[in-house]
Write an enzyme that holds these catalytic residues in place. Structure first.
Site, PDB file in Angstrom:
ATOM      1  N   ASP A 143       0.835  -1.203   0.000  1.00  0.00           N
ATOM      2  CA  ASP A 143       0.000   0.000   0.000  1.00  0.00           C
ATOM      3  C   ASP A 143       0.869   1.253   0.000  1.00  0.00           C
ATOM      4  O   ASP A 143       1.973   1.257   0.558  1.00  0.00           O
ATOM      5  CB  ASP A 143      -0.897  -0.027   1.252  1.00  0.00           C
ATOM      6  CG  ASP A 143      -2.034   0.975   1.186  1.00  0.00           C
ATOM      7  OD1 ASP A 143      -2.312   1.495   0.095  1.00  0.00           O
ATOM      8  OD2 ASP A 143      -2.657   1.217   2.234  1.00  0.00           O
ATOM      9  N   ASP A 160       2.565   4.712  -4.142  1.00  0.00           N
ATOM     10  CA  ASP A 160       2.141   5.303  -5.411  1.00  0.00           C
ATOM     11  C   ASP A 160       2.154   6.825  -5.394  1.00  0.00           C
ATOM     12  O   ASP A 160       1.542   7.456  -6.257  1.00  0.00           O
ATOM     13  CB  ASP A 160       0.739   4.796  -5.773  1.00  0.00           C
ATOM     14  CG  ASP A 160      -0.285   4.995  -4.662  1.00  0.00           C
ATOM     15  OD1 ASP A 160       0.101   5.441  -3.567  1.00  0.00           O
ATOM     16  OD2 ASP A 160      -1.470   4.698  -4.883  1.00  0.00           O
ATOM     17  N   ASP A 169      -8.829   3.365  -2.815  1.00  0.00           N
ATOM     18  CA  ASP A 169      -9.720   3.605  -1.674  1.00  0.00           C
ATOM     19  C   ASP A 169     -11.045   4.183  -2.173  1.00  0.00           C
ATOM     20  O   ASP A 169     -11.309   5.392  -2.061  1.00  0.00           O
ATOM     21  CB  ASP A 169      -9.060   4.547  -0.671  1.00  0.00           C
ATOM     22  CG  ASP A 169      -7.775   3.973  -0.105  1.00  0.00           C
ATOM     23  OD1 ASP A 169      -7.566   2.749  -0.226  1.00  0.00           O
ATOM     24  OD2 ASP A 169      -6.969   4.748   0.447  1.00  0.00           O
TER      25      ASP A 169
END
Length: 778
Positions: A396, A399, A448
């Site tokens: 996670d 990015d 998300d």
């Protein structure tokens, strides 16, 4: 075919000319020491090499130094090698080469490159040789050609454009579920892959421009063929996607805010309710996040007291549950691990230390582009966590650096570290994608996202756009990450997720995504969808292998299978689930009717057996009360293997595979595949594969099993083939049994007749792994 030219490539030297300059003068040709042909002019060299029957590599050199290293888009382990063209022609006017996949012609007077099919159908033309000097390629094509690829969508951006691409598009890895590839393609028969970063495309009517190449020396690839042929070539160039562990074909429940007691209670409830599940994925909770002494890599022994000692793994193994854990690209600065990173220059220099939103301590991102970082990240502490149960990686937040390779290389470090340490297959989930990542067992999810029907509906184009870039292992936060879905929204989301490559649910802190938390109606609908997913795992796993073997996987946008149907050019409402199932999930709340377009051919409703002629839209009633209906259709010619109910993958040995067959006049095929589902021995031939085929013969039908390949000794003994729409009166070579139940109870081949949802059916019980052909006589 003409005389073969062994190991040749064509080198063409052309004068760099302004658009106002006179035509390029032809130059004499010369044969190189390797048998190639060169046209010597000035300043820039253009090298054309077939590197596959349908791939033309174009290399441009203007005397500058080549790039310091090959871009990671191209697989560093399998750099393209020249193959011999079928025919090579060199005249005063032009040089031309042909392969089974294309004809390439270079006009010596104008410097124009023309790419056609072998039969001469125009595909691409490159006439602007002067543009190459500035690191830009300009290709023209038919203005009506649909163009796909290049980019996907961020988690929250508008996505009404769907799958088609127009105007200026930038290929990048992006953030929050974005996917990118320096690759554009068309269903009319071509693809363009560029070794440029960042790659900027401009799609203007019949013109495709791409720039961003390094000055002086760059390469691009022109690919021809059908969509499966184009993507097979793309896989060979950028690297195949390794096969995920078989458990990853099942249902995955991610959870944020959990401890050992709740984890065990959730698993217990799944098993008591007989809702299949294979994986629980843990958020921050599993690890000693931002604690000293490698807290980011080890168990949180307060929340999971039996994690470090392995007893939790033993308990979950006995119930068929695998664990995955979240990984972050940042670590605590003031710690043993942080000081190691500082002393060894492992930090991402362009991103300073910052306060972590979860721990409120100072943390900093590692730079995974550095080999030393990648070697260190799968460290001894993480190895212990792996040994004690964390066998999947949920990566996670890597990015937000603006670097296309940061996320790719983060997972690369885990892939290479685990492969060097353990024979177990690697599984990962990541929040963006850039072409080349797939070779590191790289799945992605869409970021998300919000709950609600609008957010759910927009996941369709996000999934299909990512697949159009070469990321076949896509998933989403089923139910949505932000917010709480309604019971109906949850049920419909599960039905959608059952027909995606990675079937997973997740929510924010304190949000629970287990089916029983959404009321009995939603639980019943969700449970049916999950059980259907598990019934289809033999079908699904065969396509997981196909992704690795041929570059074309499970979920296919409709243009893949129906490239000439203008009605599906920008369709996201439906997709193919494998070659033989079309699904169109309900994504609107309270809906009582839905239109579904079925491409040309004959289709059968999966649940009701109703027949439809394709090439038109149909109106379906939608159950707005129980939410249990999934618009799912079987394509004529289908061969669909399935299995008896299980609670997790591998719960019981698979001794008989049911095979639903809907024979058509033309022969159809399915390559059934299996292996041990856990390690990489398939790379060494330890697998089982057998082609199954069928076709109608008058009012009867023929079913054929080809020779097996691979050396894996699987427990499978029989195929129980169901020939739908066929009433058998005799089957040569096998004994008739009273009915399906008697046939199943018999230890040996046989046949029987009966009826089911689809009407008349003839059953064949056939030995798996043995070649043969059986004709059902009417």
């Amino acid at each position: 075919m003409g005389q073969p030219v062994v190991r040749r490539y064509l080198t063409i030297l052309a004068v760099l000319a302004l658009s106002t300059a006179p035509p390029i003068r032809a130059a004499p040709t010369a044969r190189g020491a390797d048998g190639g042909i060169s046209v010597t002019q000035e300043q820039q060299t253009i090298t054309l090499r077939p590197v596959a029957p349908n791939v033309l590599q174009v290399h441009v050199s203007q005397g500058g130094a080549p790039p310091p290293s090959a871009p990671l888009v191209i697989d560093p382990k399998s750099q393209p090698k020249a193959v011999a063209p079928d025919k090579l022609k060199d005249t005063a006017q032009e040089v031309a080469l042909s392969t089974p996949g294309f004809l390439a012609r270079w006009d010596k007077a104008t410097g124009t490159l023309t790419l056609t099919t072998p039969a001469g159908k125009p595909l691409l033309t490159q006439a602007d040789t002067a543009a190459l000097a500035s690191g830009r390629i300009v290709l023209t094509h038919a203005a009506s050609d649909p163009i796909y690829g290049i980019r996907g969508y961020f988690a929250t951006e508008p996505s009404q454009a769907g799958l088609l691409r127009h105007g200026v598009q930038v290929a990048k890895s992006g953030e929050q579920g974005y996917a990118g590839a320096p690759f554009a393609w068309s269903t009319t028969g071509y693809g363009v892959l560029v070794d440029a970063r960042p790659a900027r495309f401009n799609l203007d009517g019949g013109k495709l421009t791409a720039d961003g190449f390094p000055k002086g020396d760059f390469t691009y690839y022109l690919i021809t063929g059908t969509p499966p042929e184009i993507f097979s070539a793309l896989s060979r160039l950028s690297g195949p996607a390794p096969i995920f562990p078989k458990w990853a074909m099942g249902f995955i429940n991610s959870q944020f805010g959990i401890d050992q007691a709740e984890l065990l209670d959730i698993v217990k409830t799944y098993r008591q309710k007989q809702i299949p599940i294979d994986n629980m994925t843990l958020d921050f909770d599993w690890k000693g996040w931002s604690e000293d002494n490698y807290g980011e890599f080890r168990w949180n022994d307060r929340k999971f007291p039996d994690g470090p000692n392995g007893r939790l793994k033993t308990q979950l193994d006995a119930q068929g549950i695998k664990l995955a854990g979240i990984m972050k690209p940042r670590i605590l600065v003031d710690s043993v691990q942080g000081r190691y990173a500082n002393d060894h220059h492992l930090w991402f220099d362009a991103k300073p230390a910052l306060g972590d939103y979860f721990s409120l301590k100072m943390v900093r991102d590692l730079d995974f582009n550095k080999p030393d970082t990648r070697r260190w990240f799968f460290n001894d502490t993480l190895k212990h966590s792996f040994d004690t149960g964390i066998v999947g990686w949920w990566n996670d937040e890597a990015d937000d650096t603006g670097d296309d390779y940061q996320f790719m290389n983060m997972q690369r470090s885990l892939y290479e570290g685990q492969r060097a340490y353990s024979p177990l297959r690697v599984w990962s989930l990541n929040r963006n994608f850039y072409l080349g990542s797939q070779r590191y067992a790289y799945g992605m999810w869409s970021g998300d996202i919000d709950t609600g029907f609008d957010s759910m509906a927009s996941q369709r184009e996000r999934m299909l756009s990512a697949i159009n870039l070469g990321e076949w292992k896509w998933g989403m936060d089923g139910g949505g990450f932000v917010g709480h879905p309604s019971d109906e929204n949850y049920a419909r989301w599960i039905e959608f997720g059952a027909f995606t490559p990675i079937f997973r649910v997740h929510g924010s802190l304190a949000e629970k995504r287990q089916p029983w938390r959404y009321g009995p109606v939603a639980e019943a609908a969700a449970t049916r969808a999950i059980r259907l997913r598990y019934a289809l795992i033999p079908y699904i796993y065969s396509y997981e292998h196909a992704t690795y073997d041929s570059g074309v996987g499970l979920v296919r946008p409709l243009p893949f299978e129906f490239p000439t149907d203008a009605n599906v050019r920008n369709t996201v409402d439906s997709w193919m689930f494998g070659q033989y199932l079309l699904v169109s999930p309900v994504v609107t709340g309270g809906q009582i009717g839905k239109q579904v377009y079925l491409p040309k051919g004959r289709w059968t409703g999966y649940f009701d057996g109703k027949m439809y002629e394709g090439g038109r839209s149909i109106n379906l009633a939608v159950d707005a009360k129980t939410w249990g209906d999934i618009p799912l259709f079987i394509r004529e010619g289908a061969i669909i293997p399935s299995q008896a109910p299980v609670q997790y993958v591998g719960q019981t040995p698979l001794l008989t595979v049911d095979v639903d067959v809907f024979p058509a006049d033309d022969e159809s095929r399915f390559n059934y595949y299996d292996d041990n589902g856990t390690n990489y021995n398939y790379e060494k031939g330890d697998y089982f594969a057998q082609e199954l085929s069928t076709h109608r013969s008058g009012n009867g039908a023929v079913f054929t099993t080809g020779p097996r390949s691979g050396k894996y000794k699987l427990p499978l003994k029989y195929y129980l083939v169901k020939m739908h729409g066929v009433t058998g009166k005799s089957v040569a070579g096998v004994a008739q049994r009273k009915d399906e139940d008697a046939l199943r109870a018999t230890d040996g081949p046989g046949w029987a007749t009966g009826k089911d949802t689809y009407g008349e059916v003839t059953y064949l019980k056939l030995p798996a792994g043995h070649p043969g052909s059986w004709e059902v006589q009417p």
